[in-house]
Design a protein around this motif. Structure first.
Motif: not given
Length: 237
Positions: A179-186, A192-212
């Motif tokens: 969440t939060g807009g940045d696009q890096r793994i940090s 464990h993420i060798a074959y994970a799908e990556l999803y980046f969203t601009n939604t800030l964490w406190p706004d990340f609800d079940e719909d998000a």
């Protein structure tokens, strides 16, 4: 559905700043998003949820913010563990907890012991965690086992290495959300993420609800996971 979802919970400070509040206000607000994410995973039978709560680099943040995060961790462990247990959620804390104070370490150990037999969802909280730290620590454990004659060096393969990691016995991460807009793994879950799908969203964490969360799952389900194969090979399976 993915079996294992990992989330880099980013944007608490910016969320608070937008509201004219201190950064610590955002961290406290983010607790509700943690609850929401756990509810979503339980509802949709996701096996593991791993949340990046505090990285090994976060000690470099202002002392007051680090202190507030530690206090919040203490409070959440006290208030949420019984609810997790009631909902058949197993809690695990991954990372180097030796730097935490004794009171917090004891709370972590008690929470893990209370919930150890729960099977509906494993909730991993990454605290004082770094992906490089985990891989070095896993190597040290393997070297120790070789020196003690418990394993032959030629027997070490990916599956043996996996058993030394923090998430041993759990599925590899299928979906990594940030969440939060940045696009890096940090430095998060590098093994464990060798074959994970990556999803980046601009939604800030406190706004990340079940719909998000559902939007992230929809995107995940629209992708084809090839694991090194061609489209034709995957489609023929």
């Amino acid at each position: 559905m993915p079996r294992h979802v990992a989330i880099i919970m980013d944007g608490n400070g910016r969320w608070a700043k937008q509201k004219g509040k201190l950064r610590t206000f955002g961290h406290k607000a983010g607790v509700e998003s943690v609850r929401s994410s756990v509810r979503y995973c339980r509802k949709h039978n996701i096996e593991s949820l791993t949340l990046f709560a505090f990285s090994s680099e976060n000690w470099l943040r202002p002392v007051q913010e680090v202190s507030t995060l530690m206090e919040l961790f203490n409070l959440v462990l006290g208030s949420e563990v019984k609810k997790l247990h009631k909902n058949d959620v197993r809690l695990r804390v991954i990372g180097d907890i030796s730097r935490f104070d004794t009171k917090l370490v004891n709370k972590i150990m008690a929470a893990e012991e209370l919930t150890k037999d729960n099977t509906s969802l494993t909730l991993n909280i990454a605290a004082n965690y770094g992906g490089k730290w985990e891989m070095v620590n896993s190597c040290k454990n393997l070297i120790k086992s070789v020196k003690e004659g418990l394993i032959d060096i030629d027997a070490i393969d990916e599956s043996v290495f996996e058993q030394q990691t923090s998430l041993a016995g759990q599925p590899d991460v299928d979906l990594l959300i940030r969440t939060g807009g940045d696009q890096r793994i940090s430095n998060f879950l590098l093994w464990h993420i060798a074959y994970a799908e990556l999803y980046f969203t601009n939604t800030l964490w406190p706004d990340f609800d079940e719909d998000a969360f559902q939007l992230a799952i929809d995107e995940f389900q629209s992708r084809q996971r090839r694991y090194g194969m061609l489209n034709e090979q995957v489609n023929s399976k």
